[in-house]
Design a protein around this motif. Structure first.
Motif, PDB file in Angstrom:
ATOM      1  N   ARG B  74       0.857  -1.193   0.000  1.00 26.69           N
ATOM      2  CA  ARG B  74       0.000   0.000   0.000  1.00 26.69           C
ATOM      3  C   ARG B  74       0.889   1.237   0.000  1.00 26.69           C
ATOM      4  O   ARG B  74       1.794   1.361   0.834  1.00 26.69           O
ATOM      5  N   CYS B  75       0.634   2.116  -0.942  1.00 28.83           N
ATOM      6  CA  CYS B  75       1.412   3.346  -1.069  1.00 28.83           C
ATOM      7  C   CYS B  75       1.034   4.308   0.068  1.00 28.83           C
ATOM      8  O   CYS B  75      -0.146   4.530   0.324  1.00 28.83           O
ATOM      9  N   ARG B  76       2.045   4.858   0.716  1.00 27.98           N
ATOM     10  CA  ARG B  76       1.767   5.805   1.797  1.00 27.98           C
ATOM     11  C   ARG B  76       1.412   7.184   1.251  1.00 27.98           C
ATOM     12  O   ARG B  76       0.871   8.012   1.963  1.00 27.98           O
ATOM     13  N   VAL B  77       1.767   7.426  -0.001  1.00 25.69           N
ATOM     14  CA  VAL B  77       1.525   8.745  -0.578  1.00 25.69           C
ATOM     15  C   VAL B  77       0.130   8.824  -1.218  1.00 25.69           C
ATOM     16  O   VAL B  77      -0.647   9.713  -0.900  1.00 25.69           O
ATOM     17  N   CYS B  78      -0.192   7.865  -2.100  1.00 27.15           N
ATOM     18  CA  CYS B  78      -1.476   7.953  -2.818  1.00 27.15           C
ATOM     19  C   CYS B  78      -2.453   6.840  -2.409  1.00 27.15           C
ATOM     20  O   CYS B  78      -3.549   6.764  -2.949  1.00 27.15           O
ATOM     21  N   HIS B  79      -2.030   5.986  -1.480  1.00 29.85           N
ATOM     22  CA  HIS B  79      -2.894   4.937  -0.907  1.00 29.85           C
ATOM     23  C   HIS B  79      -3.279   3.818  -1.871  1.00 29.85           C
ATOM     24  O   HIS B  79      -4.127   2.995  -1.553  1.00 29.85           O
ATOM     25  N   ARG B 109       8.445   0.498  -7.125  1.00 27.87           N
ATOM     26  CA  ARG B 109       7.805   1.795  -6.947  1.00 27.87           C
ATOM     27  C   ARG B 109       6.296   1.616  -7.028  1.00 27.87           C
ATOM     28  O   ARG B 109       5.813   0.672  -7.646  1.00 27.87           O
ATOM     29  N   CYS B 110       5.566   2.531  -6.398  1.00 27.14           N
ATOM     30  CA  CYS B 110       4.108   2.509  -6.509  1.00 27.14           C
ATOM     31  C   CYS B 110       3.732   2.606  -7.994  1.00 27.14           C
ATOM     32  O   CYS B 110       4.180   3.517  -8.685  1.00 27.14           O
ATOM     33  N   PRO B 111       2.900   1.678  -8.493  1.00 26.88           N
ATOM     34  CA  PRO B 111       2.545   1.705  -9.917  1.00 26.88           C
ATOM     35  C   PRO B 111       1.762   2.956 -10.309  1.00 26.88           C
ATOM     36  O   PRO B 111       1.720   3.312 -11.469  1.00 26.88           O
ATOM     37  N   ARG B 112       1.142   3.608  -9.327  1.00 29.51           N
ATOM     38  CA  ARG B 112       0.344   4.777  -9.673  1.00 29.51           C
ATOM     39  C   ARG B 112       1.153   6.076  -9.594  1.00 29.51           C
ATOM     40  O   ARG B 112       1.140   6.875 -10.515  1.00 29.51           O
ATOM     41  N   CYS B 113       1.886   6.287  -8.466  1.00 30.24           N
ATOM     42  CA  CYS B 113       2.561   7.592  -8.306  1.00 30.24           C
ATOM     43  C   CYS B 113       4.088   7.466  -8.260  1.00 30.24           C
ATOM     44  O   CYS B 113       4.784   8.452  -8.070  1.00 30.24           O
ATOM     45  N   HIS B 114       4.608   6.249  -8.398  1.00 34.09           N
ATOM     46  CA  HIS B 114       6.049   5.993  -8.464  1.00 34.09           C
ATOM     47  C   HIS B 114       6.807   6.250  -7.160  1.00 34.09           C
ATOM     48  O   HIS B 114       8.026   6.407  -7.168  1.00 34.09           O
TER      49      HIS B 114
END
Ligand code: ADP
Ligand code: MG
Ligand code: ZN
Lengths: 242, 135
Positions: B74-79, B109-114
């Motif tokens: 789970r991305c901490r930046v964009c969830h 890296r987060c696939p959505r916001c890297h």
């Protein structure tokens, strides 16, 4: 249950003495002193390991001149390669030149994993290069390494003292042995030493030739810095036995 | 084959836990395998069996049960939440993650916001999930 904690003491059993080189502060020469100490102890005939715990800024491999492509071997765990006579372990084997952007709990997890799977040989000394700060890795090292002693590094600056004295206060409060307090990068013009426990005070000179010796242990061992470090080693070895 | 090191860790921990729970004999050890660490299950099972066979009676007869858990981030930046895929990772990278799962933050890296600032919310590595035995 985390299965890894119980095995760490087993993994550290072949090691007689663990010395963590720390400051609380960055840039004072921890990595240079840690690597240099490992090299001079190995030169004296001791069996030595070097563990780099600065996961954000591992640097001991630069000082040792670790060749590319050298990797731990797998043998019921991972066996650290011997580099210039030193069993050497660092996260750099796995991160290379890339950053390791880790949160505190990740630092702890990575450290526990490393300690649980690394198989050290019979060692007289394991020198641990600590990261700056008094946070996760420092607390984990105190918690997980068996009776570590600390070798504290500072520079002759009040800015360094300000932080280093906090590390010394913490170690003293926890009754963790301090083998010595090294004032590194001293120049002849520096004022008389102050503040710290003079019984433990050691000095290492600022050495212009050090930069060119990085990555070349033979040359490193011929520097004035290394010559003085041998003397420091001889004073702290007896302290490490008590 | 660093699976052996982790197998030793599991047995040492099972013994410690058995003492704490006053068990006379351990009959079953449940080990959870988190996908991110990519443990070779066959080697791991073989190592566990081999080590158990040489252990004292407290654990010698124990049966090992495996549970696997998918790795989830789970991305901490964009969830954003996503699952572990090895397709786009080289063998050097998956091997590094195999030794130290936190190395995922170096190469993934987060696939959505890297962002590299993500949490491993499930399936990190080896976990001793449960212990059965006789008092
Ligand atoms: N005694 C010294 N004389 C000259 N340069 C030094 C000395 N000690 C350390 N340095 C240099 O200072 C810099 C910081 O040292 P380093 O060991 O990386 O510090 P730390 O590990 O505490 O962050 C390095 O470039 C190193 O080569
Ligand atoms: Mg350093
Ligand atoms: Zn994101």
């Amino acid at each position: 249950m985390d299965p890894r904690i119980a095995i760490i003491s087993e993994r550290l059993k072949p090691i007689k003495k663990i010395i963590a080189v720390a400051a609380g502060k960055g840039g004072v020469g921890k990595s240079t002193v840690a690597t240099g100490l490992a090299l001079v102890l190995a030169e004296m005939g001791y069996r030595v390991g070097l563990l780099d715990l600065d996961f954000y800024g591992p640097s001991t491999h630069v000082i040792l001149g670790l060749s590319e492509g050298i990797q731990p071997t797998e043998e019921r765990g991972i066996v650290p390669p011997t580099v210039h006579g030193i069993e050497f372990m660092s996260i750099v084997y796995y991160t290379g030149k890339n950053p390791a952007p880790l949160r505190g709990s990740d630092l702890t997890n990575a450290l526990i994993e490393l300690l649980a799977i690394t198989r050290w040989g019979e060692l007289d000394f394991l020198i641990v290069d600590m990261p700056p700060g008094l946070g996760d890795t420092t607390l984990d090292a105190i918690r997980l390494l068996k009776n570590p002693s600390f070798l504290v590094v500072t520079t002759p600056s009040r800015i360094a003292y300000e932080t280093v004295s906090k590390l010394i206060a913490l170690l003293s409060e926890l009754n963790i042995p301090i083998l010595g307090i090294i004032e590194n990068m001293r120049r002849p013009s520096d004022r008389a030493r102050s503040a710290f426990d003079m019984r433990l005070g050691e000095e290492l000179p600022f050495d212009e030739g050090l930069e060119d010796a990085l990555g070349d242990p033979e040359r490193f061992l011929q520097t004035e810095f290394a010559r003085r470090l041998r003397e420091v080693a001889l004073t702290i070895i007896p302290r490490s036995r008590s | 084959m660093h699976e052996w090191a982790l197998a030793e860790a599991v047995i040492a921990t099972a013994k410690r836990a058995a003492h704490e729970q006053n068990l006379r004999r351990v009959t079953e050890i449940t080990v959870k395998l988190g996908e991110l660490q990519q443990i070779e299950r066959e080697i791991f099972a073989f190592a566990l069996e081999h080590i158990l066979g040489q252990e004292d009676p407290l654990v010698r007869g124990a049966k090992v049960v495996f549970e696997t858990e998918r790795a989830q981030f789970r991305c901490r930046v964009c969830h954003f939440e996503w699952a572990f895929e090895t397709e786009n990772l080289s063998s050097e990278i998956t091997e590094a993650i195999h030794f130290i799962p936190e190395i995922a933050h170096t190469y993934m890296r987060c696939p959505r916001c890297h962002s590299p600032d993500f949490e491993v919310i499930a399936g990190r590595g080896v976990w001793l999930a449960a212990l059965k035995g006789e008092e």
